[in-house]
Scaffold this motif. Structure first.
Motif, PDB file in Angstrom:
ATOM      1  N   ALA A 114      -9.319  -2.528  -0.600  1.00  0.00           N
ATOM      2  CA  ALA A 114      -8.489  -1.984  -1.675  1.00  0.00           C
ATOM      3  C   ALA A 114      -8.734  -2.729  -2.983  1.00  0.00           C
ATOM      4  CB  ALA A 114      -7.006  -2.061  -1.287  1.00  0.00           C
ATOM      5  N   ARG A 115      -8.848  -4.062  -2.899  1.00  0.00           N
ATOM      6  CA  ARG A 115      -9.108  -4.842  -4.117  1.00  0.00           C
ATOM      7  C   ARG A 115     -10.477  -4.517  -4.705  1.00  0.00           C
ATOM      8  NH1 ARG A 115      -7.316  -9.119  -0.722  1.00  0.00           N
ATOM      9  NH2 ARG A 115      -5.071  -9.395  -0.901  1.00  0.00           N
TER      10      ARG A 115
ATOM     11  N   LEU B 243      -9.185   2.882  -7.898  1.00  0.00           N
ATOM     12  CA  LEU B 243      -7.757   3.043  -7.613  1.00  0.00           C
ATOM     13  C   LEU B 243      -6.990   1.906  -8.274  1.00  0.00           C
ATOM     14  CD1 LEU B 243      -6.904   0.799  -5.293  1.00  0.00           C
ATOM     15  CD2 LEU B 243      -7.881   2.446  -3.734  1.00  0.00           C
TER      16      LEU B 243
ATOM     17  N   LEU C 159      -7.003  -4.794   2.804  1.00  0.00           N
ATOM     18  CA  LEU C 159      -6.620  -5.242   1.462  1.00  0.00           C
ATOM     19  C   LEU C 159      -7.845  -5.638   0.654  1.00  0.00           C
ATOM     20  CD1 LEU C 159      -3.389  -7.336   2.151  1.00  0.00           C
ATOM     21  CD2 LEU C 159      -3.549  -5.196   0.870  1.00  0.00           C
TER      22      LEU C 159
ATOM     23  N   LEU D 116       0.827  -1.209   0.000  1.00  0.00           N
ATOM     24  CA  LEU D 116       0.000   0.000   0.000  1.00  0.00           C
ATOM     25  C   LEU D 116       0.862   1.261   0.000  1.00  0.00           C
ATOM     26  CD1 LEU D 116      -2.833  -0.980   2.520  1.00  0.00           C
ATOM     27  CD2 LEU D 116      -2.972  -0.888   0.024  1.00  0.00           C
TER      28      LEU D 116
ATOM     29  N   GLY E 247      -5.254   7.669  -3.622  1.00  0.00           N
ATOM     30  CA  GLY E 247      -5.658   6.301  -3.326  1.00  0.00           C
ATOM     31  C   GLY E 247      -5.749   6.039  -1.830  1.00  0.00           C
ATOM     32  N   ILE E 248      -4.768   6.557  -1.075  1.00  0.00           N
ATOM     33  CA  ILE E 248      -4.780   6.393   0.381  1.00  0.00           C
ATOM     34  C   ILE E 248      -5.999   7.097   0.975  1.00  0.00           C
ATOM     35  CG2 ILE E 248      -3.618   7.020   2.529  1.00  0.00           C
ATOM     36  CD1 ILE E 248      -2.235   4.734   1.231  1.00  0.00           C
TER      37      ILE E 248
ATOM     38  N   LEU F 202      -3.859  -0.785  -7.836  1.00  0.00           N
ATOM     39  CA  LEU F 202      -2.921  -1.443  -6.926  1.00  0.00           C
ATOM     40  C   LEU F 202      -1.707  -1.874  -7.731  1.00  0.00           C
ATOM     41  CD1 LEU F 202      -5.351  -3.741  -4.904  1.00  0.00           C
ATOM     42  CD2 LEU F 202      -4.646  -1.403  -4.408  1.00  0.00           C
TER      43      LEU F 202
ATOM     44  N   LEU G 175       0.629   3.186  -3.188  1.00  0.00           N
ATOM     45  CA  LEU G 175      -0.555   3.949  -3.572  1.00  0.00           C
ATOM     46  C   LEU G 175      -0.243   5.439  -3.549  1.00  0.00           C
ATOM     47  CD1 LEU G 175      -3.604   2.321  -1.724  1.00  0.00           C
ATOM     48  CD2 LEU G 175      -3.087   2.231  -4.155  1.00  0.00           C
TER      49      LEU G 175
ATOM     50  N   LEU H 261      -9.074   5.114   0.343  1.00  0.00           N
ATOM     51  CA  LEU H 261      -9.087   3.947   1.224  1.00  0.00           C
ATOM     52  C   LEU H 261      -9.501   4.346   2.644  1.00  0.00           C
ATOM     53  CD1 LEU H 261      -8.480   0.933   0.953  1.00  0.00           C
ATOM     54  CD2 LEU H 261      -6.107   1.415   1.569  1.00  0.00           C
TER      55      LEU H 261
END
Length: 347
Positions: free
Chosen positions: A327-328, A336, A324, A254, A261-262, A338, A257, A265
């Motif tokens: 995020a996926r 975003l 995670l 991460l 993106g962070i 990865l 990112l 998230l």
């Protein structure tokens, strides 16, 4: 207007138009008894529970007008679709919109509509992991491999978890070695599925499986299962284990990112999950999260992490897996990207 009809004023409809679907659902849930709300939560997907829970915990506007508007809208919808079988599709859609919002609800309704007529191999996408495992447990390993490579990694990981450890090892290595499935093999699998589900399904050769597919499935396994399986793969084929490991996206990745993106998230992750996950992160990754929060929020998070004291490694791993998974999902939705390094996207 009949006595049973609900009157929603223009002012209330304006209030409702300014609220998202999740806000309406959160306000309705907060109006229920705890036991009733818990019963509803039990029927929701974990990621939807999380999103709804975050909205509920952050809700602050409980004005009588807003609460009344949400209640009236809910009762109106219930009365509109009282008769079972009448207006079912609209009822399902409205219920999903109330829980998830317009965009996500529309996509889910489309998936459900597609699943209603799913046949052959596609029918497995709409089954519980235990059901799929039971259905294929006596089939040839190559057939089992095609199933795992064909389905979404998260579902495949759940299916793989139902098999004993030696079978898991064999299947994940077969997935890693798989490159292309010929029409005859796909037809054989569809024929097997059609014995359970009526209909016909034409097939063509398809590229599936491979190291990336194996890595994707491994990403969704429980940490303990993932570790044991990776050790077993390493014993059998060290080169393959290294290649799979290189393709797996882990919590430390991460750091790659971007700030946007962070921040995206952070909007999806609850504070308690973030606290536990960052307990096991290195300082650079912690700093990246802190930099993308307001100064006050970052200070409060750091204080909370200090107060909570030592945390079990297993709890840290569970929290990191949860982040995670979010995020996926965001990557799957195209929100975003990865990556494990420049030019190496994992989406």
């Amino acid at each position: 207007m009949s006595a049973n009809e609900i009157d929603i004023s223009d002012e209330q409809r304006v209030l409702l138009s300014r609220m998202s679907g999740v806000e309406k659902a959160a306000l309705l849930m907060l109006s229920l008894k705890e036991d009733d709300a818990a019963q509803i939560f039990r029927h929701l997907d974990p990621k939807h529970v999380q999103r709804l829970g975050v909205m509920m915990s952050s809700a602050s506007d409980f004005s009588p007008d807003k609460v009344g508007a949400v209640h009236r809208l809910f009762v109106e919808d219930i009365q509109r679709f009282t008769n079972i079988g009448v207006g079912v599709q609209d009822f399902v859609r409205n219920a999903l919109v109330a829980a998830l919002g317009e965009d996500k609800a529309s996509r889910l309704v489309d998936q459900i509509a597609a699943g209603a007529g799913a046949r052959g191999l596609d029918s497995l996408k709409w089954m519980d992991a235990r059901q799929v495992a039971s259905l294929i447990q006596n089939e040839h390993p190559q057939i089992q491999t095609i199933v795992l490579a064909y389905l979404e990694p998260e579902q495949s990981a759940e299916i793989l978890h139902q098999f004993p450890e030696p079978v898991r090892l064999d299947l994940i290595m077969r997935v890693a070695e798989l490159e292309e499935v010929q029409p005859a093999a796909l037809q054989e699998l569809n024929d097997i599925m059609e014995k359970q589900f009526a209909g016909q399904s034409g097939v063509q050769s398809a590229k599936m499986g491979g190291l990336k597919a194996a890595a994707s499935i491994m990403n969704y396994l429980d940490t303990a299962v993932e570790g044991a399986l990776m050790d077993a793969i390493r014993d059998q084929d060290e080169e393959m284990s290294m290649k799979i490991q290189d393709l797996m996206f882990v919590f430390e990745n991460l750091i790659d990112l971007d700030d946007k993106g962070i921040q995206l998230l952070l909007r999806e992750v609850t504070n308690d999950v973030l606290q536990r996950a960052l307990k096991g992160a290195d300082d650079m990754l912690k700093d990246k999260f802190f930099r993308n929060m307001s100064k006050r929020a970052a200070e409060m998070l750091q204080e909370d992490m200090e107060v909570m004291g030592p945390v079990r490694v297993s709890e840290v791993e569970v929290a990191q897996k949860e982040i995670l998974a979010i995020a996926r999902r965001l990557a799957d939705e195209g929100e975003l990207s990865l990556s494990k390094g420049p030019g190496d996207d994992y989406v």
